[in-house]
Design an enzyme around this catalytic site. Structure first.
Site: not given
Length: 483
Positions: A151, A205-208, A210, A283, A464
């Site tokens: 986002n 790359g993708t979450g699942p 990399v 968010c 943070e």
């Protein structure tokens, strides 16, 4: 049109990948970019580079690391327009927002942590009766795994990289595969700014594939993640056997509470913005608006009028307030909530399915939708309980202060809230009782980067900010000296 081909950045060098995935221009629905489809092999190479770079980088003084961060900020600032154009095209947000919010804040992130790293102090105490002096030191953790969302791509990536390397860690970052371009552009500045090879590695790359390879690597002791709660659950499960430090900044179902003495001249434009800025894909966006009953009808009329003026247009249109949503799948998900609201008997006052969206022919298959206002909806509805993460907000009446606090807290999230009132005592009372990590009163999204940022309940773990980020990216050690 020739497709943009991205490469991973490991050990100070761009490296091609065995396979690639398509990335789409949200405003046209067309593939315009190829993103590396990385996995374990690339993470292993990045870990090796980060491990090798850590001893030298962590032994540099805070002043030396600060100088590198400031040089990086200067280079980003010099390329602000190029980065803004890329961010807008890649994410679908308006060029105006990328120019005025995303890229300037990315520059500020490096400058802020370049400064804050110089001002941290540690503690000491004496036990004269035992002849002992105790003091603490903070040391970098090691290799930091950083996973950032789609986002606010460069904005949130730099919010992680800057404190991590300022504290002396080396990093492996995984941006979202949907918005990788500005992260790839950032890599081009790293060597020039004096960031040594291996200190910052960016693997796409993708979450699942990399993401999971990064989270489960035994030599990455720390994961900082911003994204969805289901993904955070997966990260928590995968990292548990390794006892990793986790910082999880997750979603929200943020209420705005508008009391009858609110200044509507300020409140209405600010609440339209808090509901629909960045297509509602922040968010911190407002998605539940509670309005005291005595002003409910007036507020609703004026709010809908103001929402209808919130122009949806192609990202490059300077008069557009809102661009395209991130993907076709996300657009369909957001629309599904409006269908559910209709099925429950709710009223759609403006936006999706009510007003007509006008776009140039080339953009009519892009991922656009109008800002949408829902009323006559129960608190138990999924539209009032679940994070939609799009340009949709629900407006409902309330009667008493106690009632609205209970209803505002009656969701699993607790990230942000806004309170509108002219009564100082009420503002403090309500702010203290809201289960929310951030409460804005008579304003929205005014940030003080020194202070803690983060949520309660399902909105995440950890905070943070200057001190909080420094604490997370370092380990504390107590040393006792007998004299």
């Amino acid at each position: 049109m020739e497709l943009l081909m991205l490469e991973n950045f490991i050990d100070g060098r761009f490296l091609p990948c065995h396979s690639y995935i398509d990335s789409y221009d949200p405003s046209t629905g067309e593939v315009y970019c190829k993103v590396p489809d990385s996995g374990k092999e690339e993470i292993e190479a990045a870990v090796e580079a980060a491990r090798k770079a850590f001893p030298s980088w962590s032994s540099r003084s805070p002043q030396e690391r600060s100088q590198v961060l400031n040089q990086l900020a200067d280079l980003l600032e010099q390329s602000l327009e190029e980065l803004a154009q890329a961010e807008s095209k890649d994410q679908g947000k308006t060029l105006t927002m990328a120019r005025t919010i995303d890229i300037p804040r990315s520059v500020q992130n490096f400058r802020f942590f370049a400064s804050s790293i110089l001002h941290h102090t540690t503690e000491s105490t004496q036990m004269d009766h035992l002849g002992c002096l105790h003091y603490t030191v903070r040391t970098p953790v090691g290799i930091a795994g950083l996973i950032s969302p789609w986002n606010l791509p460069l904005y949130l990536l730099t919010w992680k990289i800057a404190p991590a390397i300022a504290a002396g860690n080396t990093v492996i970052a995984k941006p979202s595969e949907l918005t990788s371009v500005t992260a790839w552009m950032l890599c081009k500045f790293l060597n020039k700014a004096g960031v040594p090879p291996g200190v910052v590695n960016i693997v796409f790359g993708t979450g699942p594939k990399v993401g999971e390879a990064l989270v489960t690597h035994p030599e990455v002791p720390l994961i900082s993640f911003t994204g969805s709660q289901p993904t955070a659950e997966r990260i928590t499960q995968l990292s548990a056997p390794f006892c990793k430090k986790l910082s999880l900044e997750l979603g929200g179902k943020n209420p705005a509470i508008i009391f009858e003495d609110a200044n509507l001249e300020d409140c209405i434009p600010a609440t339209v913005r808090s509901s629909f800025a960045n297509q509602g894909e922040i968010c911190l966006c407002t998605s539940r608006i509670f309005v005291q009953r005595s002003i409910y009808n007036e507020f609703l009329k004026r709010f809908v009028e103001a929402t209808r003026k919130w122009k949806v247009g192609i990202p490059s249109d300077p008069s557009a307030s809102m661009g395209a949503l991130i993907s076709k799948a996300h657009l369909e998900k957001v629309r599904s909530y409006i269908k559910k609201a209709r099925a429950e008997g709710a009223q759609i006052l403006c936006g999706e399915g009510v007003d007509r969206l006008s776009l140039p022919p080339r953009n009519q298959v892009g991922y656009f939708m109008l800002p949408t206002v829902i009323t006559d909806i129960k608190d138990e509805s999924c539209c009032m309980k679940e994070e939609i993460f799009g340009p949709v907000t629900c407006v409902v009446p309330f009667d008493s202060e106690e009632e609205v606090i209970r209803r505002a807290n009656n969701v699993k999230y607790g990230l942000a809230a806004t309170v509108w009132s002219g009564h100082v005592g009420r503002i403090h009372r309500v702010a203290q009782k809201l289960q929310s990590g951030l409460v804005w009163t008579n304003c929205w999204l005014i940030r003080e980067l020194n202070l803690p940022f983060g949520g309660m309940k399902y909105s995440g773990i950890g905070r943070e900010g200057a001190k909080d980020s420094h604490d997370f990216f370092t380990e504390i050690k107590t040393i006792t000296v007998k004299y």
